[in-house]
Motif scaffolding. Structure first.
Motif, PDB file in Angstrom:
ATOM      1  N   PHE A 292       0.842  -1.345  -0.227  1.00 55.08           N
ATOM      2  CA  PHE A 292      -0.475   0.007   0.027  1.00 55.08           C
ATOM      3  C   PHE A 292       0.815   0.996  -0.640  1.00 55.08           C
ATOM      4  O   PHE A 292       0.740   1.824  -0.907  1.00 55.08           O
ATOM      5  CB  PHE A 292      -0.774   0.217   1.063  1.00 55.08           C
ATOM      6  CG  PHE A 292      -2.427  -0.698   0.852  1.00 55.08           C
ATOM      7  CD1 PHE A 292      -2.776  -1.041   0.205  1.00 55.08           C
ATOM      8  CD2 PHE A 292      -2.261  -1.773   2.141  1.00 55.08           C
ATOM      9  CE1 PHE A 292      -4.246  -1.415  -0.227  1.00 55.08           C
ATOM     10  CE2 PHE A 292      -3.706  -2.890   1.892  1.00 55.08           C
ATOM     11  CZ  PHE A 292      -4.604  -2.475   0.633  1.00 55.08           C
ATOM     12  N   PRO A 293       1.764   1.499   0.496  1.00 51.54           N
ATOM     13  CA  PRO A 293       2.792   2.645   0.717  1.00 51.54           C
ATOM     14  C   PRO A 293       3.326   2.757  -0.264  1.00 51.54           C
ATOM     15  O   PRO A 293       3.738   3.533  -0.805  1.00 51.54           O
ATOM     16  CB  PRO A 293       3.177   2.794   2.404  1.00 51.54           C
ATOM     17  CG  PRO A 293       3.245   1.478   2.953  1.00 51.54           C
ATOM     18  CD  PRO A 293       2.193   0.310   2.134  1.00 51.54           C
ATOM     19  N   HIS A 301       8.661   2.628 -11.163  1.00 47.41           N
ATOM     20  CA  HIS A 301       9.297   2.150 -11.254  1.00 47.41           C
ATOM     21  C   HIS A 301       9.716   1.488  -9.938  1.00 47.41           C
ATOM     22  O   HIS A 301      10.165  -0.274 -10.213  1.00 47.41           O
ATOM     23  CB  HIS A 301      11.079   2.519 -11.686  1.00 47.41           C
ATOM     24  CG  HIS A 301      11.859   3.517 -10.869  1.00 47.41           C
ATOM     25  ND1 HIS A 301      11.293   5.155 -11.772  1.00 47.41           N
ATOM     26  CD2 HIS A 301      12.585   3.267 -10.396  1.00 47.41           C
ATOM     27  CE1 HIS A 301      12.155   5.441 -10.131  1.00 47.41           C
ATOM     28  NE2 HIS A 301      13.117   4.439 -10.335  1.00 47.41           N
ATOM     29  N   LEU A 302      10.277   1.661  -9.060  1.00 47.03           N
ATOM     30  CA  LEU A 302      10.760   1.034  -7.582  1.00 47.03           C
ATOM     31  C   LEU A 302       9.171   0.805  -7.356  1.00 47.03           C
ATOM     32  O   LEU A 302       9.396  -0.511  -6.503  1.00 47.03           O
ATOM     33  CB  LEU A 302       9.950   2.643  -6.538  1.00 47.03           C
ATOM     34  CG  LEU A 302      11.990   3.110  -6.890  1.00 47.03           C
ATOM     35  CD1 LEU A 302      12.053   3.948  -5.608  1.00 47.03           C
ATOM     36  CD2 LEU A 302      13.313   2.199  -6.225  1.00 47.03           C
ATOM     37  N   SER A 303       8.358   0.400  -7.298  1.00 41.65           N
ATOM     38  CA  SER A 303       6.848  -0.294  -7.728  1.00 41.65           C
ATOM     39  C   SER A 303       7.042  -1.582  -7.752  1.00 41.65           C
ATOM     40  O   SER A 303       6.780  -2.723  -7.012  1.00 41.65           O
ATOM     41  CB  SER A 303       5.130   0.198  -7.260  1.00 41.65           C
ATOM     42  OG  SER A 303       4.939   1.907  -6.870  1.00 41.65           O
ATOM     43  N   ALA A 304       7.499  -1.590  -9.049  1.00 41.04           N
ATOM     44  CA  ALA A 304       6.687  -2.205  -9.918  1.00 41.04           C
ATOM     45  C   ALA A 304       8.671  -3.368 -10.043  1.00 41.04           C
ATOM     46  O   ALA A 304       8.528  -4.698  -9.409  1.00 41.04           O
ATOM     47  CB  ALA A 304       8.288  -2.244 -11.264  1.00 41.04           C
ATOM     48  N   LEU A 307       7.418  -5.157  -5.909  1.00 40.31           N
ATOM     49  CA  LEU A 307       6.810  -6.198  -6.606  1.00 40.31           C
ATOM     50  C   LEU A 307       7.552  -7.550  -7.275  1.00 40.31           C
ATOM     51  O   LEU A 307       7.511  -8.964  -7.099  1.00 40.31           O
ATOM     52  CB  LEU A 307       5.775  -6.360  -7.429  1.00 40.31           C
ATOM     53  CG  LEU A 307       5.006  -7.312  -8.297  1.00 40.31           C
ATOM     54  CD1 LEU A 307       3.830  -7.334  -7.001  1.00 40.31           C
ATOM     55  CD2 LEU A 307       3.414  -6.326  -9.061  1.00 40.31           C
ATOM     56  N   PHE A 308       8.268  -7.671  -7.958  1.00 35.91           N
ATOM     57  CA  PHE A 308       9.165  -8.183  -8.701  1.00 35.91           C
ATOM     58  C   PHE A 308       9.905  -8.878  -7.546  1.00 35.91           C
ATOM     59  O   PHE A 308      10.612 -10.277  -7.100  1.00 35.91           O
ATOM     60  CB  PHE A 308      10.150  -7.663  -9.410  1.00 35.91           C
ATOM     61  CG  PHE A 308      11.491  -8.547 -10.093  1.00 35.91           C
ATOM     62  CD1 PHE A 308      11.110  -9.201 -11.141  1.00 35.91           C
ATOM     63  CD2 PHE A 308      12.741  -8.262 -10.349  1.00 35.91           C
ATOM     64  CE1 PHE A 308      12.219 -10.242 -11.369  1.00 35.91           C
ATOM     65  CE2 PHE A 308      13.582  -9.250 -10.442  1.00 35.91           C
ATOM     66  CZ  PHE A 308      13.477  -9.804 -11.409  1.00 35.91           C
ATOM     67  N   PHE A 309      10.412  -8.212  -6.847  1.00 33.21           N
ATOM     68  CA  PHE A 309      11.741  -8.331  -5.880  1.00 33.21           C
ATOM     69  C   PHE A 309      10.821  -9.673  -4.587  1.00 33.21           C
ATOM     70  O   PHE A 309      11.286 -10.326  -3.711  1.00 33.21           O
ATOM     71  CB  PHE A 309      12.507  -7.588  -4.970  1.00 33.21           C
ATOM     72  CG  PHE A 309      13.486  -6.841  -5.276  1.00 33.21           C
ATOM     73  CD1 PHE A 309      14.491  -8.664  -5.749  1.00 33.21           C
ATOM     74  CD2 PHE A 309      13.780  -5.988  -5.568  1.00 33.21           C
ATOM     75  CE1 PHE A 309      15.365  -7.305  -6.627  1.00 33.21           C
ATOM     76  CE2 PHE A 309      14.349  -4.966  -6.298  1.00 33.21           C
ATOM     77  CZ  PHE A 309      15.280  -5.608  -6.697  1.00 33.21           C
TER      78      PHE A 309
END
Length: 364
Positions: A292-293, A301-304, A307-309
């Motif tokens: 959420f945060p 790009h950091l949100s992606a 999720l990737f990690f």
């Protein structure tokens, strides 16, 4: 909140790196030549295990090893555990049954059973096994060889879990997830830091002289997580501890459904977090609701990347634990929710000072 989001992102990357280390380093028992001159005592506490104990004893009966003794402690079983054990005793001199004379005041049943077994064992090594595990022929020589080669006074293995029902898939993988995303298992053996310690009572191999000097089951006789406390204590006093993940050489189906798994894991889940409920809850909140945060405050790009990690961590842990990657991903949300239920149930049991296992009340 942006700082919280960056903290959650960083924590997720650290989890992934630890999981990757556990995947790429030696976290499984190495194979050996299959020869070891040391005598081993296999010690099995059993209470109401009629459905499991015969399978494990059959595994040992098929081992053509003479320098081996298998002692089974019948802890006042209320089913046919004793008759099943006695069938093996009657046809193989390596087996022996020890009947409980009652549970002394101040002891938990399993701890007293293990202590009693060790008192009668004659081996150079003492191997404590739970009655519901299964082994293959190379496990014993491989484990003894590893203990000798590494100089380990205690070798503990988390068996490869056999997971069948949906309820099990929604709970059981959490054990490996917490362990393998927070603790680089290589450091259990390589460092003296007692906070970097872990053990699983399903498989604990002790050097006999060390065990009989420390008497860990007596030391922690009234503690339900004596395995973890023993590992920490051993490191504290200078003994060498090794902790590994299991493969096909040692397997176990711990629980048969959701309720049983939640009840079982609530017994010891907080010990993975140093016994702290606040740390356990913080971990659960970060790993369950952290997106959420992250998605709200961080760039796309950091949100992606987050999720990737997050997903890769589950994949790495499933691979190192020899579990289905697809099912770990399919059940990822139920797993997170179940973890919260386990922590909550553990807190309630502790608050009410109650916990029932194998028909006995265990006090916290």
């Amino acid at each position: 909140m942006i700082y919280v989001a960056y903290f959650i992102f960083s924590f997720t990357v650290i989890q992934f790196l630890i999981a990757l280390v556990n995947l790429l380093t030696q976290t499984h028992l190495p194979y050996s030549s299959g020869k070891c001159a040391m005598k081993i005592s296999v010690l099995i506490p059993a209470r109401n295990e009629q459905d499991n104990i015969g399978n494990l004893l059959n595994d040992f009966e098929s081992l053509k090893v003479n320098d081996l003794e298998i002692l089974v402690f019948d802890d006042q079983s209320e089913d046919n555990t004793a008759p099943v054990i006695n069938e093996f005793v009657s046809r193989d001199g390596r087996f022996r049954i020890i009947q409980s004379d009652g549970l002394p005041e101040g002891w938990l049943g399993k701890n007293y059973a293990c202590h009693s077994l060790a008192a009668q064992a004659k081996g150079d090594y003492l191997l404590f096994l739970d009655a519901d595990v299964r082994i293959n022929a190379s496990l014993i020589p491989d484990a003894l060889h590893y203990a000798e080669e590494t100089g380990s006074d205690l070798v503990s293995i988390f068996p490869m879990q056999k997971i069948i029902t949906a309820g099990e898939w929604a709970t059981v993988p959490n054990m490996n997830y917490i362990l393998a995303s927070l603790l680089p298992l290589l450091l259990v053996r390589k460092t003296k830091n007692q906070s970097l310690a872990a053990a699983n009572g399903q498989f604990m191999l002790f050097r006999s002289s060390v065990y009989k000097e420390a008497l860990p089951h007596e030391l922690f006789k009234n503690n339900k997580v004596e395995d973890i406390l023993t590992a920490r204590f051993f490191k504290k006093i200078g003994y060498r501890v090794s902790c590994l993940l299991g493969d096909e050489r040692i397997t176990c189906r711990m629980y048969s459904g959701y309720s049983e798994a939640v009840n079982g894991f609530s017994k010891n889940i907080t010990e993975f977090f140093g016994g702290s409920y606040s740390v356990a809850v913080t971990f659960w909140v970060l790993t369950t609701f952290g997106f959420f945060p992250v998605f709200w405050y961080l760039p796309a790009h950091l949100s992606a990347a987050y999720l990737f990690f997050w997903v890769l961590t589950r994949i790495a842990i499933a691979r190192s634990g020899r579990q289905s990657i697809i099912k770990n991903l399919v059940f990822i949300i139920p797993l997170q929710l179940s973890m919260g239920v386990m922590i909550y149930k553990s807190f309630i049991n502790k608050t009410l000072n109650r916990y029932v296992w194998k028909g006995r009340m265990i006090k916290h």
